[in-house]
Design a protein around this motif. Structure first.
Motif, PDB file in Angstrom:
ATOM      1  N   ALA A 179      36.329  50.341  33.640  1.00  0.00           N
ATOM      2  CA  ALA A 179      36.309  51.569  32.850  1.00  0.00           C
ATOM      3  C   ALA A 179      37.670  52.246  32.836  1.00  0.00           C
ATOM      4  CB  ALA A 179      35.249  52.522  33.396  1.00  0.00           C
ATOM      5  N   ASP A 180      38.395  52.169  33.936  1.00  0.00           N
ATOM      6  CA  ASP A 180      39.715  52.782  34.038  1.00  0.00           C
ATOM      7  C   ASP A 180      40.714  52.121  33.091  1.00  0.00           C
ATOM      8  OD1 ASP A 180      41.963  54.169  35.013  1.00  0.00           O
ATOM      9  OD2 ASP A 180      42.290  52.705  36.601  1.00  0.00           O
ATOM     10  N   ARG A 181      40.593  50.817  32.903  1.00  0.00           N
ATOM     11  CA  ARG A 181      41.635  50.051  32.209  1.00  0.00           C
ATOM     12  C   ARG A 181      41.311  49.693  30.767  1.00  0.00           C
ATOM     13  NH1 ARG A 181      43.070  45.696  37.103  1.00  0.00           N
ATOM     14  NH2 ARG A 181      43.795  47.259  38.598  1.00  0.00           N
ATOM     15  N   TYR A 182      40.036  49.543  30.437  1.00  0.00           N
ATOM     16  CA  TYR A 182      39.686  48.830  29.216  1.00  0.00           C
ATOM     17  C   TYR A 182      40.257  49.449  27.942  1.00  0.00           C
ATOM     18  CZ  TYR A 182      37.272  46.873  25.314  1.00  0.00           C
ATOM     19  OH  TYR A 182      37.022  46.296  24.096  1.00  0.00           O
ATOM     20  N   THR A 183      39.979  50.713  27.667  1.00  0.00           N
ATOM     21  CA  THR A 183      40.402  51.272  26.375  1.00  0.00           C
ATOM     22  C   THR A 183      41.918  51.288  26.249  1.00  0.00           C
ATOM     23  OG1 THR A 183      40.198  53.518  27.284  1.00  0.00           O
ATOM     24  CG2 THR A 183      38.328  52.667  26.050  1.00  0.00           C
ATOM     25  N   SER A 184      42.618  51.575  27.334  1.00  0.00           N
ATOM     26  CA  SER A 184      44.082  51.584  27.266  1.00  0.00           C
ATOM     27  C   SER A 184      44.616  50.192  26.976  1.00  0.00           C
ATOM     28  CB  SER A 184      44.665  52.110  28.582  1.00  0.00           C
ATOM     29  OG  SER A 184      44.353  53.476  28.758  1.00  0.00           O
TER      30      SER A 184
END
Length: 755
Positions: free
Chosen positions: A729-734
């Motif tokens: 969740a921390d990394r995916y969209t970025s």
């Protein structure tokens, strides 16, 4: 023509199988939901349609139109094969009459439901859950074979079986009916205690129903001790019953008896030593009992029983006991504000129905067919507005995001499934020696929903649904006398709910996704509840004064307000987003940068907090229509990114963690990638993307998950592996936003597979 794709799952043909899909539409594409036609080859299928969200009227010259449409179907699905349906928008389309329908009728005693083969009453006096059942017109086992849900706590009992309940028809057919129940559990003396929510779902032409029961601790006691939850089925008549019990996670093992009781418990020992390889968000196994006598029988199945252990089923001559929390288990702490939902299937059938048929229907309940839309449809009809569905991405990146998605520790247990522990937080001592649960930090439900839309992978959809369900039950505070906690989403903590609510750890988009994917209004209500909690926090002087608190508090609050406006179109959220944007413009003007207090004598730049706040500024641009504000926020984004590049790079040209000598360790965070991408989008200067690619190359792509044997943790969960549960969740969209911009320019050619 556009497609709905069903992957191969069951080896058995499914005739008129109930399925549900939610379809997004761009502004103006669908103005009348009846114009949506779904075909199986050349045959138009009957469909039940429900508009969940619409676009604002000004979004398109033809009018706003439908944004999300929930569609129920009953297609024929083949065994051991996949299948593709087509859909189109057709003017003057006529509804196709289904061969079978479900009918709902309000009566003085409650709501009567008739699916064709099965009819019953959902009474308005107590949640039993149903009574007066008839199969093919023949009455079954007396008026009230179900005795309601009984919950024991602190050596006291409360029941759902008495007292008035409010009934609401959420869907009335023709293919699916949904009845909502709301009330209170009651003690033997009639005193109301513990909130009650129920849900009954019935399908046209089908002899089975799905029943949900939720208890909510919204009382003044800080903590209760949960001792048992039970539903009993005690049929009248029916001599010499035949009994069966099924359980399994590869092949279902079935025990049968002509009188001797059968029972089985799923407890910690069961889960510790079953060698299950399934991705448990999607599937673990099956658990059911069957009682039959005379002309009819009942199969009762518990949904995701293993994942939500402890559970126990018992079937005997006198009927069925469904223990959703067995009395033999150790009592579980039920803290103020917590809730839990259980879901069961009641399959009424002729007595001669083969047990294999009952088992297969139970497995369909555990792993239902769900059609997937292609990535191109989401790109062209993007309900989230941001460019999350680029045409080109490195295949190696999909491999990595698959590993991120699947790699977090797997946890099962009644209050724990849908969440995961975080070893870094635990080892830092944040749980005071106990496991720290991540509480789906960074909005895993939303990240998984976006990943499902990008890839069509069922695991991602299932993860989105079960993590949002965990939020709805456990991490969402259903009641607190403290207005800064009430209605909020709890931050990562031991036992999920020990901690506080704060805007930097509250998210709404995952709730909104759950609503539009399922049609469950409780998720929309939860999103509003969390957003209201954020508003209360952000009205406090320490959070509304520039430079008085960490940058990310308002940054995440801004993201939530944007998400709420995109999800609901309600202007108050846009107004708060505009206020927060103005606060940050003033912050930057006052300090020349987004500086925030840390130690008592410093205001350092914190790279990841500033970056994620910049990314929230970019989200804000998606909904703002004031040209002056747009220009000012774009300028703020570029100047803030430039400030980070000037002040927050180490000697290797990689961003560090915090602007203090003691914290200047290299920290190439994914939020920096996205912030640099937004600066590139605004300026067109590829140097920003090249700097982002430098940081991407410096990333540690290890998953930080250590394989270890399953263990029973201090909160009663069975956990496989350990590591950091928040990485996906921390990394995916970025990652997707950066790679979507960098890939067409050839900046990631070096990262792609060679062939």
């Amino acid at each position: 023509m556009n497609t709905l794709y069903f992957e191969k799952i069951s080896r058995f043909d499914r005739q008129a199988e109930p399925v549900t899909v939610s379809i997004p539409f761009a502004p103006g594409v669908l103005t009348d939901p009846r114009a949506l036609v779904i075909r199986d080859g050349d045959t138009a299928l009957p469909a039940q349609r429900r508009v969940l969200a619409t676009w604002p009227d000004g979004a398109h010259p033809a009018g706003g139109g439908v944004k999300w449409l929930l569609v129920h179907l009953q297609p024929d699905l083949p065994g051991n094969a996949d299948k593709t349906l087509q859909f189109e928008i057709a003017e003057n389309a006529a509804d196709v009459e289904p061969q079978a329908t479900v009918k709902v009728t309000e009566t003085p005693d409650g709501i009567a439901v008739d699916t064709g083969p099965l009819s019953f009453l959902i009474p308005n006096a107590g949640f039993l859950p149903l009574r007066d059942a008839h199969l093919d017109g023949v009455p079954l086992w007396g008026e009230t074979p179900f005795q309601g849900f009984t919950l024991r706590h602190d050596e006291q009992a409360v029941s759902s079986a008495s007292g008035p309940v409010a009934l609401e028809i959420e869907e009335a057919g023709p293919l699916r009916a949904v009845i909502l129940v709301k009330g209170k559990h009651r003690r033997p003396d009639g005193t109301a205690y513990l909130d009650l929510r129920g849900r009954v779902t019935a399908y046209a032409g089908k002899p089975y129903v799905e029943v949900e029961h939720q208890f909510i601790h919204a009382e003044e006691a800080a903590e209760l001790s949960l001792e048992a939850i039970e539903l009993t089925f005690t049929p009248q008549g029916g001599e010499n019953p035949h009994l069966a019990l099924g359980q399994g996670y590869y092949r279902t093992a079935v025990e049968e008896s002509d009188g001797d009781p059968l029972e089985m418990a799923l407890d910690a020992e069961t889960l510790l030593y079953q060698s299950n390889e399934h991705f448990v968000d999607s599937f673990y196994g099956d658990f059911w009992v069957d009682w039959r006598a005379g002309d009819a029988g009942l199969t009762l199945s518990i949904y995701q029983a293993h994942q939500n252990f402890p559970k126990k089923l018992r079937v005997a001559r006198e009927g069925i006991t469904c223990s959703l929390y067995p009395a033999e288990a150790q009592p579980a702490p039920l803290l103020q504000g917590m809730a839990k939902t259980h879901r069961i299937q009641l399959h009424f059938h002729p007595a001669g129905t083969p047990l294999q048929e009952c088992s297969v229907r139970s497995l369909q309940f555990q792993l239902p067919d769900r059609p997937a839309l292609p990535r191109a449809w989401f790109r062209e009809n993007n309900p989230w507005l941001e460019d999350f569905f680029p045409e080109r991405l490195p295949n190696r990146l999909i491999t990595y995001t698959n590993q991120l998605h699947d790699g977090r520790p797997a946890a099962v247990g009644m209050f724990h499934f849908g969440d995961a522990p975080d070893a870094r937080y635990t080892n830092q001592g944040r749980g005071r020696g106990r496991t720290v649960w991540v509480n789906n930090e960074y909005d895993r439900p939303h990240a998984c929903a976006l990943y499902y839309a990008l890839t069509g992978q069922r695991r991602a959809l299932d993860s989105s649904l079960v993590t949002a369900r965990h939020w709805l039950d456990v991490d969402l505070c259903h009641y607190s006398p403290d207005p800064l906690i009430d209605g909020g989403l709890k931050a990562h903590t031991r036992y999920h709910v020990i901690g506080k609510a704060t805007p930097s750890h509250e998210w709404v988009e995952g709730f909104l996704d759950y609503y539009v994917m399922t049609g469950r209004a409780e998720a929309l209500e939860a999103a509003r509840s969390v957003a209201e909690n954020i508003l209360r926090h952000m009205a406090r002087a320490e959070l509304s004064t520039p430079g008085a608190a960490s940058v990310r508090e308002g940054g995440w609050a801004l993201r939530a307000m944007v998400g709420m406006w995109i999800g609901t179109g309600e202007e108050r959220w846009k107004a708060e987003a505009r206020r927060l944007a103005g606060m940050y413009l003033g912050w930057h003007e006052t300090y020349g940068a987004l500086l925030a207090p840390y130690t008592s004598h410093t205001m350092p730049r914190v790279t990841f907090m500033i970056s994620l706040t910049v990314n929230s500024f970019a989200r804000y641009l998606l909904i703002e229509d004031d040209p002056d504000l747009i220009a000012r926020v774009k300028k703020l984004i570029v100047e803030t990114v430039d400030d980070l590049l000037t002040h927050c790079l180490g000697p290797d040209g990689i961003a560090y963690y915090k602007e203090l000598p003691s914290l200047r360790r290299s920290a190439s965070t994914y939020h920096v990638l996205e912030a640099l991408t937004h600066a590139y989008r605004i300026t067109g200067d590829e140097e920003y993307l090249k700097m982002a690619t430098r940081h991407f190359a410096a990333m540690d792509f290890s998953l930080d998950v250590q394989r270890r044997p399953k263990y029973l943790d201090d909160s009663g969960a069975v956990i496989a592996d350990e590591g950091r549960a928040r990485f996906f969740a921390d990394r995916y969209t970025s990652l997707v936003l950066y790679a979507g911009a960098a890939t067409p320019l050839g900046l990631l050619d070096w990262y792609e597979y060679p062939y």
